[in-house]
Design a protein around this motif. Structure first.
Motif, short mmCIF file in Angstrom:
data_model
loop_
_atom_site.label_atom_id
_atom_site.label_comp_id
_atom_site.label_asym_id
_atom_site.label_seq_id
_atom_site.Cartn_x
_atom_site.Cartn_y
_atom_site.Cartn_z
N MET A 1 0.87 -1.17 0.00
CA MET A 1 0.00 0.00 0.00
C MET A 1 0.91 1.22 0.00
N PHE A 2 1.06 1.83 -1.16
CA PHE A 2 2.03 2.90 -1.37
C PHE A 2 1.27 4.22 -1.52
N MET A 3 1.39 5.09 -0.53
CA MET A 3 0.75 6.40 -0.57
C MET A 3 1.73 7.37 -1.23
N VAL A 4 1.30 7.98 -2.33
CA VAL A 4 2.23 8.79 -3.11
C VAL A 4 1.67 10.17 -3.41
N SER A 5 2.57 11.14 -3.45
CA SER A 5 2.25 12.50 -3.85
C SER A 5 3.54 13.12 -4.38
N ILE B 1 5.07 7.13 0.88
CA ILE B 1 5.20 6.39 2.13
C ILE B 1 4.43 5.08 2.05
N SER B 2 4.98 4.04 2.65
CA SER B 2 4.30 2.76 2.72
C SER B 2 4.40 2.23 4.14
N VAL B 3 3.70 1.11 4.38
CA VAL B 3 3.64 0.56 5.73
C VAL B 3 3.96 -0.93 5.70
N VAL B 4 4.56 -1.41 6.76
CA VAL B 4 4.86 -2.83 6.89
C VAL B 4 3.58 -3.61 7.18
N THR B 5 2.76 -3.09 8.09
CA THR B 5 1.47 -3.71 8.42
C THR B 5 0.37 -2.75 8.02
N GLY B 6 -0.70 -3.28 7.43
CA GLY B 6 -1.77 -2.43 6.92
C GLY B 6 -2.98 -2.39 7.80
N HIS B 7 -4.09 -2.96 7.32
CA HIS B 7 -5.36 -2.89 8.04
C HIS B 7 -5.45 -4.00 9.09
N VAL B 8 -4.72 -3.79 10.18
CA VAL B 8 -4.71 -4.74 11.29
C VAL B 8 -4.84 -3.96 12.61
N PRO B 9 -5.38 -4.58 13.66
CA PRO B 9 -5.46 -3.91 14.96
C PRO B 9 -4.08 -3.53 15.48
N LEU B 10 -4.01 -2.41 16.16
CA LEU B 10 -2.73 -1.93 16.66
C LEU B 10 -2.07 -2.93 17.61
N VAL C 1 12.05 -6.55 5.06
CA VAL C 1 12.91 -6.71 3.88
C VAL C 1 12.06 -6.87 2.62
N ASN C 2 10.99 -7.64 2.71
CA ASN C 2 10.11 -7.82 1.54
C ASN C 2 9.50 -6.49 1.10
N LYS C 3 9.06 -5.70 2.07
CA LYS C 3 8.47 -4.41 1.73
C LYS C 3 9.51 -3.48 1.10
N LEU C 4 10.73 -3.52 1.60
CA LEU C 4 11.79 -2.69 1.04
C LEU C 4 12.11 -3.12 -0.40
N ARG C 5 12.07 -4.42 -0.67
CA ARG C 5 12.28 -4.89 -2.04
C ARG C 5 11.20 -4.35 -2.97
N ALA D 1 11.42 7.76 -0.61
CA ALA D 1 10.25 7.14 0.00
C ALA D 1 10.55 6.81 1.45
N THR D 2 9.47 6.52 2.20
CA THR D 2 9.58 6.21 3.62
C THR D 2 8.79 4.95 3.92
N LEU D 3 9.37 4.06 4.72
CA LEU D 3 8.67 2.85 5.15
C LEU D 3 8.32 2.99 6.63
N ALA D 4 7.02 3.06 6.92
CA ALA D 4 6.53 3.11 8.30
C ALA D 4 6.20 1.70 8.77
N MET D 5 6.06 1.53 10.07
CA MET D 5 5.82 0.20 10.61
C MET D 5 4.34 -0.18 10.65
N TYR D 6 3.45 0.82 10.80
CA TYR D 6 2.02 0.49 10.87
C TYR D 6 1.19 1.61 10.25
N HIS D 7 -0.08 1.34 10.06
CA HIS D 7 -1.00 2.17 9.27
C HIS D 7 -0.95 3.65 9.67
N ASP D 8 -1.33 3.96 10.89
CA ASP D 8 -1.46 5.37 11.27
C ASP D 8 -0.11 6.07 11.40
N GLN D 9 0.94 5.32 11.68
CA GLN D 9 2.26 5.93 11.75
C GLN D 9 2.64 6.54 10.41
#
Length: 347
Positions: free
Chosen positions: A157-161, A166-175, A188-192, A266-274
């Motif tokens: 899930m790549f948010m772009v402007s 920015i993307s996230v390691v974990t998406g639509h999951v409970p905190l 590592v997979n997300k970075l690839r 680009a930036t890789l965040a760890m979770y959705h709201d971050q």
């Protein structure tokens, strides 16, 4: 005509018909000059299109054309593919089972057509995830549905402007589940995926990616959590060993507060709201949700159904416009990149 020499055919799903989807679609396509660069196909209902068209003020004449199959789409027309029942009912601002079923039908038909090659890219209007789940959708969102439909091993899930990607390691999951889901392999997979997408989809030759920490102050050396030491730093090192230019982890507050994101591609965040909270604060108006890792191009506006303003002529179409043009740019970038790579292999 050769695929990359003709105008791209842009499939646009209606999303939840009781939200602002139709309004932002209509406004985004209201300038006839836009039809010079692509051919839109709206998956929904000409009846519902007409209903919302009448609620929007100060619009010039719009050249629409009703079709039953995407292959019938006419250039320089707003093509409306009727895939919903003639008696479809609209209740702006309300969450209804009928609207959820219509959103599912629209999406399924568009995905079937992009698999056949009848449309070139897919742009999805906002959906009501809870209502769709109640109607048996079986996925937490577009991203998860498309991953299954295209048998993708992993997606992003790549948010772009223009100013931030920015993307996230974990998406639509409970905190509460995030710490156990943030693994070295997943990072590592997300970075690839990010690195490959930046090269192929956005034309970045040597992408630099910042990785955020999970805990406050990146754990303060283990005092506030050890995920950085045990998981994130080893993941960054593994990515570096593969030739990926990943850096970090960085503490999110200082990283965004001081504008350090501007130093990276680009930036890789760890979770959705971050990741999505700062993205929407910085780039809400023109932000786009892009699903990297799929064999097809799919984008979406970065806002939701906005039931509170549906049917009131208040919705801003800029994010929908950005979603359409970003999809077209990525589509063309992929053609150019793939040709370049094929040329290198042919030498």
């Amino acid at each position: 005509m050769e695929r990359n020499n003709r105008k791209p055919v842009v499939g646009i799903t209606q999303g939840d018909g009781n939200g602002i989807g139709y309004e932002v679609i209509i406004k985004a396509l209201s300038d006839p000059r836009s039809l010079e660069s692509f051919t839109p196909v709206i998956y929904g209902s000409s009846k519902v299109f007409g209903f919302y068209r009448k609620l929007i003020h100060n619009l010039d004449q719009m050249d629409t054309y009703v079709i039953q199959n995407a292959s019938e789409a006419k250039p320089k027309r707003i093509n409306i593919l009727n895939c919903l029942p003639d008696n479809v009912y609209v209740e702006p601002g309300q969450s209804t089972p009928e609207a959820a079923r219509s959103a599912i039908t629209s999406l399924e038909r568009a995905v079937a057509d992009i698999k056949k090659g009848d449309i070139d890219v897919l742009v999805t209007a906002p959906i009501n995830k809870k209502a769709m789940d109640a109607e048996g959708f079986g996925n937490t969102g577009h991203t998860e549905y498309l991953q299954k439909e295209f048998n993708a091993e992993d997606v992003l899930m790549f948010m772009v402007s223009e100013s931030l990607k920015i993307s996230v390691v974990t998406g639509h999951v409970p905190l509460k589940d995030v710490p156990t889901l943030v693994t070295e392999d997943k990072i590592v997979n997300k970075l690839r995926l990010m690195s490959e997408s930046l090269r192929r989809d956005f034309g970045v030759v040597a992408p630099k990616i910042a990785v955020l920490g999970l805990n406050p102050h990146c754990g303060d050396g283990g005092l506030l959590g050890d995920e950085e030491l045990k998981t994130i730093i080893p993941a960054v090192r593994r990515a570096n060993d593969e030739g990926i230019l990943a850096f970090g982890p960085y503490s999110p507050d200082g990283y965004f507060g001081l504008g350090h994101y501007s130093r990276f591609d680009a930036t890789l965040a760890m979770y959705h709201d971050q990741g999505l909270a700062p993205f929407k604060a910085i780039a809400f108006q023109d932000g786009v949700n892009f699903t990297a890792g799929l064999p097809v191009v799919r984008t979406s506006p970065d806002h939701g159904t906005a039931f509170e303003m549906a049917g009131r002529d208040l919705a801003d179409p800029q994010s929908m416009k950005s979603a359409i043009y970003t999809a077209i740019d990525i589509f063309r970038n992929r053609i150019a990149y793939d040709r370049l790579q094929a040329g290198k292999l042919g030498k």
